[in-house]
Design a protein around this motif. Structure first.
Motif, PDB file in Angstrom:
ATOM      1  N   SER B 145       0.823  -1.208   0.000  1.00  0.00           N
ATOM      2  CA  SER B 145       0.000   0.000   0.000  1.00  0.00           C
ATOM      3  C   SER B 145       0.859   1.261   0.000  1.00  0.00           C
ATOM      4  CB  SER B 145      -0.917   0.013   1.223  1.00  0.00           C
ATOM      5  OG  SER B 145      -1.687  -1.144   1.261  1.00  0.00           O
ATOM      6  N   LEU B 146       1.915   1.283   0.818  1.00  0.00           N
ATOM      7  CA  LEU B 146       2.710   2.504   0.921  1.00  0.00           C
ATOM      8  C   LEU B 146       3.290   2.880  -0.426  1.00  0.00           C
ATOM      9  CD1 LEU B 146       4.529   2.049   4.319  1.00  0.00           C
ATOM     10  CD2 LEU B 146       2.932   3.837   3.708  1.00  0.00           C
ATOM     11  N   SER B 147       3.768   1.881  -1.202  1.00  0.00           N
ATOM     12  CA  SER B 147       4.338   2.259  -2.496  1.00  0.00           C
ATOM     13  C   SER B 147       3.249   2.647  -3.474  1.00  0.00           C
ATOM     14  CB  SER B 147       5.231   1.165  -3.066  1.00  0.00           C
ATOM     15  OG  SER B 147       5.057  -0.036  -2.441  1.00  0.00           O
ATOM     16  N   VAL B 148       2.067   2.010  -3.384  1.00  0.00           N
ATOM     17  CA  VAL B 148       1.017   2.385  -4.337  1.00  0.00           C
ATOM     18  C   VAL B 148       0.443   3.762  -4.002  1.00  0.00           C
ATOM     19  CG1 VAL B 148      -1.165   1.685  -5.349  1.00  0.00           C
ATOM     20  CG2 VAL B 148       0.506  -0.024  -4.805  1.00  0.00           C
ATOM     21  N   TYR B 149       0.369   4.117  -2.698  1.00  0.00           N
ATOM     22  CA  TYR B 149      -0.092   5.475  -2.355  1.00  0.00           C
ATOM     23  C   TYR B 149       0.779   6.521  -3.043  1.00  0.00           C
ATOM     24  CZ  TYR B 149      -2.378   3.325   1.746  1.00  0.00           C
ATOM     25  OH  TYR B 149      -3.121   2.554   2.578  1.00  0.00           O
ATOM     26  N   SER B 150       2.114   6.327  -2.941  1.00  0.00           N
ATOM     27  CA  SER B 150       2.978   7.358  -3.507  1.00  0.00           C
ATOM     28  C   SER B 150       2.938   7.315  -5.034  1.00  0.00           C
ATOM     29  CB  SER B 150       4.405   7.223  -2.985  1.00  0.00           C
ATOM     30  OG  SER B 150       4.785   5.883  -2.944  1.00  0.00           O
ATOM     31  N   GLN B 151       2.725   6.104  -5.605  1.00  0.00           N
ATOM     32  CA  GLN B 151       2.583   6.003  -7.055  1.00  0.00           C
ATOM     33  C   GLN B 151       1.373   6.786  -7.543  1.00  0.00           C
ATOM     34  OE1 GLN B 151       4.107   3.834  -9.635  1.00  0.00           O
ATOM     35  NE2 GLN B 151       5.692   4.442  -8.216  1.00  0.00           N
ATOM     36  N   ALA B 152       0.284   6.752  -6.756  1.00  0.00           N
ATOM     37  CA  ALA B 152      -0.960   7.382  -7.207  1.00  0.00           C
ATOM     38  C   ALA B 152      -0.768   8.877  -7.409  1.00  0.00           C
ATOM     39  CB  ALA B 152      -2.078   7.110  -6.207  1.00  0.00           C
ATOM     40  N   GLY B 153       0.135   9.490  -6.628  1.00  0.00           N
ATOM     41  CA  GLY B 153       0.311  10.934  -6.749  1.00  0.00           C
ATOM     42  C   GLY B 153       1.581  11.320  -7.476  1.00  0.00           C
ATOM     43  N   ILE B 154       2.126  10.392  -8.288  1.00  0.00           N
ATOM     44  CA  ILE B 154       3.458  10.629  -8.867  1.00  0.00           C
ATOM     45  C   ILE B 154       3.430  11.788  -9.864  1.00  0.00           C
ATOM     46  CG2 ILE B 154       3.351   9.090 -10.878  1.00  0.00           C
ATOM     47  CD1 ILE B 154       6.215   8.703  -8.587  1.00  0.00           C
ATOM     48  N   ASN B 155       2.276  12.023 -10.501  1.00  0.00           N
ATOM     49  CA  ASN B 155       2.191  13.155 -11.422  1.00  0.00           C
ATOM     50  C   ASN B 155       1.810  14.388 -10.634  1.00  0.00           C
ATOM     51  OD1 ASN B 155       1.865  14.965 -13.428  1.00  0.00           O
ATOM     52  ND2 ASN B 155       0.362  13.783 -14.591  1.00  0.00           N
ATOM     53  N   ARG B 156       2.821  15.213 -10.273  1.00  0.00           N
ATOM     54  CA  ARG B 156       2.534  16.291  -9.338  1.00  0.00           C
ATOM     55  C   ARG B 156       1.898  17.479 -10.013  1.00  0.00           C
ATOM     56  NH1 ARG B 156       7.136  17.729  -5.992  1.00  0.00           N
ATOM     57  NH2 ARG B 156       5.600  19.145  -5.170  1.00  0.00           N
ATOM     58  N   ARG B 157       1.829  17.484 -11.353  1.00  0.00           N
ATOM     59  CA  ARG B 157       1.150  18.593 -12.021  1.00  0.00           C
ATOM     60  C   ARG B 157      -0.353  18.378 -12.098  1.00  0.00           C
ATOM     61  NH1 ARG B 157       5.963  18.400 -14.649  1.00  0.00           N
ATOM     62  NH2 ARG B 157       5.219  16.686 -15.906  1.00  0.00           N
ATOM     63  N   SER B 158      -0.802  17.152 -11.736  1.00  0.00           N
ATOM     64  CA  SER B 158      -2.221  16.843 -11.885  1.00  0.00           C
ATOM     65  C   SER B 158      -2.956  17.060 -10.573  1.00  0.00           C
ATOM     66  CB  SER B 158      -2.375  15.394 -12.341  1.00  0.00           C
ATOM     67  OG  SER B 158      -3.667  14.937 -12.065  1.00  0.00           O
ATOM     68  N   ALA B 159      -3.939  17.982 -10.591  1.00  0.00           N
ATOM     69  CA  ALA B 159      -4.712  18.235  -9.371  1.00  0.00           C
ATOM     70  C   ALA B 159      -5.561  17.015  -9.025  1.00  0.00           C
ATOM     71  CB  ALA B 159      -5.609  19.464  -9.578  1.00  0.00           C
ATOM     72  N   ARG B 160      -6.121  16.350 -10.064  1.00  0.00           N
ATOM     73  CA  ARG B 160      -6.937  15.172  -9.790  1.00  0.00           C
ATOM     74  C   ARG B 160      -6.086  14.056  -9.204  1.00  0.00           C
ATOM     75  NH1 ARG B 160      -9.498  12.698 -14.309  1.00  0.00           N
ATOM     76  NH2 ARG B 160      -7.708  13.428 -15.497  1.00  0.00           N
ATOM     77  N   GLY B 161      -4.816  13.978  -9.646  1.00  0.00           N
ATOM     78  CA  GLY B 161      -3.908  12.966  -9.115  1.00  0.00           C
ATOM     79  C   GLY B 161      -3.640  13.197  -7.638  1.00  0.00           C
ATOM     80  N   ALA B 162      -3.407  14.472  -7.267  1.00  0.00           N
ATOM     81  CA  ALA B 162      -3.140  14.778  -5.860  1.00  0.00           C
ATOM     82  C   ALA B 162      -4.354  14.444  -5.008  1.00  0.00           C
ATOM     83  CB  ALA B 162      -2.777  16.254  -5.724  1.00  0.00           C
ATOM     84  N   GLU B 163      -5.547  14.797  -5.521  1.00  0.00           N
ATOM     85  CA  GLU B 163      -6.775  14.513  -4.778  1.00  0.00           C
ATOM     86  C   GLU B 163      -6.940  13.005  -4.574  1.00  0.00           C
ATOM     87  OE1 GLU B 163     -10.335  15.827  -6.714  1.00  0.00           O
ATOM     88  OE2 GLU B 163     -11.552  14.561  -5.398  1.00  0.00           O
ATOM     89  N   GLY B 164      -6.736  12.255  -5.665  1.00  0.00           N
ATOM     90  CA  GLY B 164      -6.902  10.806  -5.585  1.00  0.00           C
ATOM     91  C   GLY B 164      -5.902  10.184  -4.623  1.00  0.00           C
ATOM     92  N   ALA B 165      -4.642  10.640  -4.708  1.00  0.00           N
ATOM     93  CA  ALA B 165      -3.606  10.046  -3.866  1.00  0.00           C
ATOM     94  C   ALA B 165      -3.909  10.303  -2.394  1.00  0.00           C
ATOM     95  CB  ALA B 165      -2.239  10.614  -4.235  1.00  0.00           C
ATOM     96  N   LEU B 166      -4.359  11.546  -2.080  1.00  0.00           N
ATOM     97  CA  LEU B 166      -4.644  11.866  -0.681  1.00  0.00           C
ATOM     98  C   LEU B 166      -5.821  11.032  -0.171  1.00  0.00           C
ATOM     99  CD1 LEU B 166      -3.593  13.670   1.535  1.00  0.00           C
ATOM    100  CD2 LEU B 166      -5.448  15.238   1.042  1.00  0.00           C
ATOM    101  N   LYS B 167      -6.875  10.921  -1.007  1.00  0.00           N
ATOM    102  CA  LYS B 167      -8.034  10.110  -0.605  1.00  0.00           C
ATOM    103  C   LYS B 167      -7.610   8.664  -0.369  1.00  0.00           C
ATOM    104  CE  LYS B 167     -11.998  12.398  -2.570  1.00  0.00           C
ATOM    105  NZ  LYS B 167     -12.833  12.538  -3.729  1.00  0.00           N
ATOM    106  N   TYR B 168      -6.813   8.144  -1.291  1.00  0.00           N
ATOM    107  CA  TYR B 168      -6.369   6.755  -1.197  1.00  0.00           C
ATOM    108  C   TYR B 168      -5.572   6.550   0.084  1.00  0.00           C
ATOM    109  CZ  TYR B 168      -4.721   2.311  -3.168  1.00  0.00           C
ATOM    110  OH  TYR B 168      -4.468   0.994  -3.409  1.00  0.00           O
TER     111      TYR B 168
END
Lengths: 182, 513
Positions: B145-168
């Protein structure tokens, strides 16, 4: 400790207990994060003293080394890196209702502790009188921890190091200020 | 067969060789990844090396499968189920890294460490497939889980990515608390974390209906339900799947699910067979809710990644049917399903990556309109993936047999799950509504005026699509070889439904003297 507890012991036990509770209260009421962290160090030290008095010298030493030492330094690093700003700018997010509810939950937990102290512990969960002191005298305070940790649970211990490494790498990858590819 | 003694090097490599190779190799690759300045060339090189490592570890795992070693007890299981689950996980890892190399380049994410994080997550998954101790299960889930959480937000220019990673991250941590609390209660009830010991103590001490154990199993089910996105614990999935980079979404949808289901099946079959009567209704209810919610809400989606997120929820429901059946065939049915699902999911996401236009804009199903007229091969590949996810005969290939084996496990179990089988078939018919809609849009709708054709397919992405299509069609023609291998050495679990009456008899026996 077999026989009646000496007054000297009882006095210091309650002294450190009071210091721990008082500094914990001051810790949660400080507005400045750095001051709060410093009060937490005091709590950790008092807890370490309590552990030593309970015949858990090793845990007492680890408490000082790991919590009061390593973890608090990391806390301070994070506080300074995050740069939270002036304490006055950090508004309390919760209203009076939340505070009252949290206070009620806290009182409930406190009542539970008193109820537990007055009740008797079921047989499988309680050690015979003076058992811990005997064990420490027989084989020292470290080997009962080191044995299981480095034999029975060695695999879990090693995997834990991978988990921590992954957490650090993930945090660095996400936290690093990125320059675009050249 | 005694458990392997992990302090003897030969037995250690026999029990954990592939896992150790993957962890050690990933650590070396991490050093190399951090050594140079971030650049696309470096990202690509580390990606290729990670793919090579994955292939070597996969070959090692398959070689271990043919060694036919086995051992019972101990924290690590050595059996066919584990090696075959490893093979499915490593296939997903290979696809993820291949797609990530191209996707990182297009989205301008020059982070070489992203591939290493995938390798770390996979080593956690391999531990999950092997874990025979709740402690290892927990550590494996956290590593993954820890590695997939950080993978989810790897695209730091994407606002939707940041939202998804934080929720996850927040919801995942919340679910972990449930999981850990469940484990603590199971430990409190039985006094051990070893799966085989839990099972024998539950039988010997007659704990099958002890409230502590039943609540513990319930909390464990909630924790696992979260990780596999089963309804009603699925709320995070659509947002997270939509926001993450597409290769990582496929990884979360297929491979994370495969690992979590492997651990779920092993824990339930090996630790709680005697409590079958207590957990079976809960798992069956979860399966029904998940199948209905996933397929019904999937119909309403217009964003293809959200549609596939609900499809992934629905597939978790189908897999839960295999678990609820509790038969000897559940394990092999689940493995085959996971393999077919992995192939179809990665194939579909590879096509989505080609269709993406960048600028953080989601890919809609209507973007596929008339794809047949501009990119016929891509449309054909996507069509096969959709039919496979639907479980269509012949053209859906492996997907059809995946559902077939799950149905077989449900109906031939000692306590036949007819209701579950009927709901599985009915919800599959409902799912045709959204899978066939994609096919219809691609082949029958005209290309809108002035829409630009998708760019050229990068080589690795094309390789993933081609490999998936061929493997799906081949497995659709000769599925039995894989299934026979999976059935030959299924884990040592006593089939739950058979064990339930035996367990009550033996507790009665111990109670009399």
């Amino acid at each position: 400790m077999p026989g009646p507890t000496p007054l000297f012991y009882t006095f210091h036990f309650y002294l450190f207990g009071l210091i721990a509770v008082a500094s914990a209260l001051v810790f949660v009421t400080r507005k400045s994060p750095v001051a709060a962290a410093m009060w937490l160090v005091v709590t950790m030290f008092s807890l370490a003293a309590l552990y030593v008095m309970l015949d858990a010298q090793f845990i007492g030493a680890i408490q000082v080394l790991v919590y009061a030492g390593a973890i608090m330094v990391v806390f301070l690093f994070v506080i300074m890196l995050l740069n939270l700003g002036e304490p006055s700018q950090i508004a309390d997010a919760r209203g009076l209702g939340w505070k009252l509810a949290a206070g009620a939950v806290g009182l409930g937990l406190l009542a539970e502790i008193f109820a537990l102290v007055r009740g008797t512990v079921a047989q499988p969960f309680s050690l015979p009188e003076g058992y811990a002191a005997q064990q420490v005298a027989a084989q020292g305070a470290i080997s009962p921890i080191a044995g299981p940790l480095f034999h029975q649970y060695l695999l879990a211990f090693e995997i834990t190091s991978m988990v921590l490494l992954t957490a650090i790498v993930g945090a660095v990858v996400l936290g690093k200020r990125r320059t675009d590819a050249r | 067969m005694p458990p392997f003694d992990l302090s003897i090097p030969a037995q250690l490599t026999a029990a954990l060789g592939p896992d150790l190779l993957l962890m050690g190799g990933a650590s070396l690759l991490l050093l190399w990844a951090a050594w140079r300045e971030p650049s696309q060339a470096h990202q690509r090189a580390v990606g290729y090396a990670s793919m090579a490592l994955t292939i070597v570890v996969g070959a090692y795992a398959i070689w271990s499968l043919y060694q036919l070693r086995s051992a019972t007890g101990g924290p690590i299981a050595v059996d066919n189920f584990r090696w075959m689950a490893d093979a499915v996980i490593l296939l997903g890892t290979l696809f993820t890294i291949a797609l990530s190399i191209d996707d990182n380049e297009r989205e301008n994410i020059p982070v070489a460490e992203s591939h290493v994080l995938v390798l770390f997550a996979s080593s956690g998954m391999m531990l999950l497939a092997a874990a025979q101790d709740l402690m290892i299960v927990f550590l494996g889930i956290e590593l993954m889980s820890l590695s997939v959480y950080s993978q989810a937000g790897i695209n730091r220019r994407s606002a939707r990515g940041a939202e998804g990673a934080l929720k996850y991250f927040l919801l995942g941590a919340f679910a972990t608390a449930f999981l850990l609390y469940g484990m603590a209660l199971v430990y409190g009830a039985t006094g051990t974390t070893n799966l085989a010991d839990i099972s024998s103590r539950v039988t010997r001490l007659g704990l099958a209906h002890s409230p502590l154990l039943v609540i513990g199993i319930g909390l464990l089910l909630i924790g696992f339900g979260f990780k596999v996105a089963a309804a009603p614990f699925h709320m995070w999935a659509p947002d997270v799947y939509d926001g993450s980079p597409s290769p990582i979404t496929a990884y979360m949808a297929a491979t994370v699910k495969a690992a979590a289901f492997a651990a779920l099946l092993r824990v339930w079959m090996e630790a709680f067979p005697a409590a079958f009567a207590a957990w079976q209704p809960a798992v069956a209810g979860l399966a029904v809710a998940t199948m209905i919610v996933g397929n019904a809400i999937g119909l309403a989606q217009r964003n293809i990644k959200r549609m596939l997120a609900y499809s992934s929820i629905a597939h978790a429901g189908f897999l839960l049917v295999a678990l609820a059946a509790g038969s000897t065939q559940s394990g092999s049915a689940m493995l085959f399903y996971l393999l077919a699902y992995t192939l179809a999911t990665f194939g579909a996401f590879a096509v989505i990556i080609v269709m993406a236009r960048g600028n953080d804009r989601p890919v809609m199903i209507d973007d596929f309109a008339g794809l047949w007229s501009v990119r016929p091969w891509l449309a054909l590949g996507m069509g096969i993936m959709m039919l496979s996810l639907l479980g269509f005969p012949v053209f859906g290939g492996a997907g059809f047999f995946a559902k077939w084996y799950v149905l077989q496990a449900a109906l031939q179990s000692p306590t036949p799950q007819t209701t579950l089988a009927v709901i599985l078939v009915l919800t599959t018919v409902v799912s045709a509504g959204y899978y066939l809609y994609v096919v219809m849009v691609m082949f029958m709708k005209p290309r809108p005026e002035g829409s630009i054709a998708p760019g050229a397919t990068p080589a690795l992405t094309r390789a993933v699509v081609v490999f998936s299509v061929i493997a799906i069609l081949l497995l659709g023609i000769v599925p039995d070889r894989f299934v026979r291998l999976a059935r030959a050495g299924i884990m040592h679990a006593v089939p739950t439904a058979d064990a339930a009456p035996a367990a009550t008899a033996s507790t009665a026996g111990t109670a009399t003297p």
